[in-house]
Design a protein around this motif. Structure first.
Motif: not given
Length: 490
Positions: A460-468
């Motif tokens: 699906x090429x949907x971006x998911x974000x991980x912040x740290x």
């Protein structure tokens, strides 16, 4: 008589306005001193709106320099000097902004103006002299590099003449190759603040240069439907935060591919460790580890912001020149599944740029001051439609309409870029069609931002974000190896 006394006691609206503007300026100065430059800029702007004057523009120019908005800083310095041609700090601000952009000749002219106006100003004389040295050094280097047949630094390196001392107990290449064990050992070695042997360091650089030379300017990547793919933004020499990404998201491997989107070095004082770690993984997993050039993979930026000084300190001036040769061959952009374009900076000053135009770029050079190569490395999005002059003084600012036209022309879903600090490490812009990811948390140990990375899959090429958040690092301050010039820039 009494009426006159009453009038004298009333503050005129003009005086009230000036007093309020002064209060905004004083509050802004406090924020500036505490490193909150965005708030300082906001308050200086309020002061300017009430009372446009050279000092307010000059102060805002200084704050813009701190936020790397060098184009805005130049504009404010020009405005300050329009209002008061004798406002000395205006020339200083203009020179500092030019220096920050690596435009040393323009900086020199402004420092020279200050020395003419104030011939006894020791600070001005010092800056003029230091800037003049840089201009002369660059002119000399350009003169000796004119010979097109001159051998490259890579061609002049004799690895066989470098011996591995018996007491060296660090990571070792196996049959001159990077292995998984070498990378595991290297990461731990660097964690202990130790140095990779120069022979192995040079070997990695020679091999990575040869590999990058074989690549196009735009690299196409296939992400399988069920596979995870990770995109990281700026790292800026923050080695321990780089290790934290691998801790959170897994080590690079053929099943865990990564794309690092430029600005691997400068500012952070563990840039050597970052770049050799990234180059090592590129050699180990050439088809599953990718690197794009950023605006800081250039000689001018490296000279000012620390990487050149760090390489000279940890290795040799010769190696610093070799890095410049390597950076010239870094790809400029990557296209994922023919649907997502990833570049460091952004889009262009014209509407007809195609992916084929990017493929055709002759990238083996220092970034030019204009054109699509420059804009890929330097441009930024803006919320309003159309285009504007760059806040940085290089590249262009582009609006949602520009992004939409580019995507339609090239049959793309969205673009991913980096290049800008974001409080959560990422930002959706342009109706989700322009995604920013920035991976250096608490940038320069002062910004308080989170870092982030993107994960997506081919289906699906949907971006998911991980912040740290930032992690602790050894007590070496950012910019420890930066040009001495930055230490006394106003």
């Amino acid at each position: 008589m009494g009426e006159n006394n009453e009038d004298a006691s009333v503050i005129s609206p003009d005086e009230e306005t000036k007093a309020e503007a002064q209060r905004f300026k004083e509050k802004a100065n406090e924020f500036y001193k505490n490193g909150n430059y965005d708030e300082a800029i906001s308050l200086y702007t309020k002061a300017i709106e009430l009372q446009p004057c050279a000092i307010f523009y000059g102060n805002r120019s200084a704050a813009y320099i701190r936020t790397e908005c060098f184009g805005y800083a130049l504009s404010d310095a020009d405005k300050a000097l329009e209002l008061d041609k004798n406002y000395i700090k205006g020339y200083y601000r203009r020179a500092d902004a030019y220096m920050s952009l690596g435009k040393y000749k323009d900086a020199l002219k402004n420092y020279q103006l200050v020395t003419k106006i104030r011939p006894n100003d020791k600070d001005a004389k010092l800056k003029f002299t230091e800037c003049q040295k840089i201009v002369k050094k660059l002119a000399f280097e350009k003169a000796i590099a004119v010979d097109e047949n001159k051998k490259s630094v890579a061609d002049s390196i004799d690895l066989s003449a470098m011996t591995i001392e018996g007491e060296y107990s660090g990571p070792k290449l196996e049959d001159d190759k990077v292995t998984e064990k070498f990378m595991t050992d290297l990461i731990e070695w660097y964690r202990q603040e130790k140095k990779l042997h120069r022979k192995y360091a040079y070997k990695i650089l020679l091999d990575i240069k040869a590999y990058f030379m074989s690549l196009p300017s735009l690299v196409d990547i296939t992400v399988p439907d069920d596979a995870k793919f990770t995109i990281c933004g700026d790292i800026h020499g923050q080695y321990y935060d780089l290790l934290n990404i691998f801790q959170l998201n897994g080590m690079p491997s053929e099943k865990n591919p990564y794309l690092f989107n430029g600005d691997f070095v400068d500012r952070g004082s563990f840039s050597v460790e970052c770049i050799f770690t990234l180059f090592g993984f590129k050699l180990l997993y050439p088809n599953h580890f990718f690197m794009s050039r950023g605006n800081h993979e250039s000689a001018a930026m490296n000279h000012m912001y620390g990487f050149e000084g760090e390489v000279k300190s940890k290795y040799t001036p010769q190696m610093a020149k070799l890095f410049t040769e390597v950076y010239n061959w870094l790809p400029l952009a990557h296209c994922l599944n023919k649907k997502v374009l990833v570049m460091h900076g952004g889009l262009f000053s014209k509407d007809d740029v195609t992916l084929d135009d990017i493929r055709k770029i002759d990238r083996n050079r220092q970034p030019p001051d204009e054109g699509i190569m420059c804009e890929l490395l330097w441009s930024d999005p803006q919320p309003q439609n159309g285009r504007s002059p760059s806040k940085r003084g290089v590249g262009v600012q582009f609006g949602p309409d520009v992004t939409q036209k580019f995507l339609e022309l090239n049959n793309l879903y969205y673009i991913v870029r980096s290049h800008e600090v974001k409080q959560e490490g990422f930002e959706y812009g342009h109706d989700g069609k322009c995604v920013t990811v920035f991976s250096a948390p608490n940038y320069c140990d002062s910004m308080g931002n989170q870092g982030a990375f993107i994960t997506l899959n081919g289906k699906d090429m949907i971006p998911k974000f991980t912040s740290y958040d930032a992690v602790p690092h050894p007590n070496v301050k950012p910019m420890a190896y930066a040009s001495s010039f930055l230490n006394f820039m106003s």
